[in-house]
Design a protein around this motif. Structure first.
Motif: not given
Length: 405
Positions: A278-303
């Protein structure tokens, strides 16, 4: 009320959802929209429940939507599409209400025997100082004006008013709907389907705004949206991608293959190495299966593991998700949005020692809390997780947040 062929199509779709033959937010959304489009084309109002045709249509869609959602409660995109269609119906009702009110005003003017609508509205009197007689046209109350859609009573009008606008009988004793009422909704559903089909392209077009030269981007699993996003950025920017393999499904290997074929510098790492690289990484890009009302997301296992590691190293987390994945549900119990896959992917079921003493859980999804997310990218623009409440109010009607009666 629909015919038997339409009901057979619905039953076939529901059975496919129950048997997990149709999985994933995209396929579920497209399937749901197509079913509703075909069902609406065959729908006819009845007079059995003492409701107006508009009320019947809204109730029938809600019941059908609840039935499809119960077939696979984990796929929240099903309910989202139903809510969007209900939004279209309410918009069409509001448009018809405005049209009916205009026709009623014109009729009242002609029956009064003089004056234009503008003159009557301005209160100009006759030559003797007396205002001409005006038929009373029902208007919306202040409370209904503040609502996003007109109340049902405001939509009804009178039978003569609706007939003057051009209508099609939709049940004896009930309010008549305009002859092009269903056609307008079906057209909006078709446009919505086209929008869903082009969402990956719309999101990918913004890639250059977020991916910069020499970036090191980490992602996990496989997603067509993330694929298109990274491939588009790679056309003009040199950067590297670290893909977590996403055991036990190892979908990350498929994504790494696709990116390498597009000449993107890609490295696959095991999930246990996420924190160390992770110290070498500059940003994370993941996809969501759902975006919930509080702004949280359901994504793939491990996300969730990736997001928490990024939070510790102050690495921004970008989530890509189409607007149809926006759900009004709150994560009171995040496990209720998860699906447990077969444990055979984790260990060999033939080992009796484990069968007797170990309980194996193999979740398909992870919940990422909004505090771990830096930005949500959708086909509707870029948003902070705290802005989701506004997107919900723009996409759905508050009356339809809960589909079940």
């Amino acid at each position: 009320m629909t015919d038997s062929s339409s009901r057979a199509r619905i039953d076939e779709f529901i059975l496919a959802l129950k048997r997990r033959k149709i999985v994933g937010a995209y396929r579920c959304a497209i399937g749901t929209a197509e079913v509703l489009r075909d069902w609406l084309a065959q729908w006819r109002a009845s007079n059995q429940r003492g409701q107006t045709p508009a009320q019947q249509l809204l109730q029938d869609i809600r019941e059908l939507g609840a039935e499809m959602q119960m077939a696979n409660p984990v796929e929240l995109a099903i309910g989202n599409v139903v809510r969007r269609v209900l939004y279209f119906v309410r918009e069409e009702i509001g448009t018809q209400s405005t049209s009916v009110a205009g026709v009623a005003l014109k009729r009242s003017v002609s029956l009064s025997g003089g004056g234009s609508p503008a003159q009557l509205a301005g209160g100009s009197g006759s030559a003797h100082g007396h205002a001409p007689p005006i038929s009373v046209v029902p208007t919306r109350s202040m409370s209904s004006t503040l609502l996003p859609f007109p109340a049902t009573s405001d939509v009804q009008g009178t039978d003569s008013d609706v007939n003057a606008a051009g209508s099609d009988t939709a049940g004896e004793g009930g309010v008549q709907l305009a002859s092009n009422f269903k056609q307008g909704i079906i057209l909006q559903i078709k446009e919505f389907i086209e929008e869903i089909m082009t969402i990956d392209t719309s999101i990918a077009d913004t890639a250059l705004l977020h991916i910069h030269a020499e970036d090191v981007v980490m992602t996990i699993g496989d997603s067509l949206t993330v694929r298109a996003f990274l491939k588009e950025a790679a056309k003009k920017r040199p950067f590297r991608v670290i893909v977590c393999e996403g055991a036990p499904s190892y979908q990350g290997q498929s994504l790494a293959n696709a990116l390498s074929q597009a000449n993107v510098h890609t490295t696959v790492v095991p999930d246990c190495a996420i924190f160390s690289v992770m110290p070498r990484v500059t940003k994370i890009v993941v996809s969501a299966n759902a975006v919930l009302a509080n702004g949280g997301v359901i994504s793939t296992a491990g996300a969730a593991l990736v997001a928490k590691a990024a939070f510790e190293h102050r690495v921004p987390v970008i989530v890509t998700a189409g607007i149809y994945k926006l759900s009004p549900s709150f994560p009171h119990d995040p496990d209720s949005f998860n699906l447990l896959s077969t444990p055979n992917q984790v260990f060999d079921a033939g080992k009796e020692a484990l069968n007797q003493s170990v309980e194996v859980a193999n979740p398909s999804y992870d919940y990422i809390a909004p505090e771990f997310i830096s930005l949500l990218i959708s086909n509707d623009g870029n948003h902070l997780p705290s802005y989701v409440y506004r997107l919900l109010s723009d996409s759905y009607s508050a009356e339809d947040y809960t589909l079940a009666a």
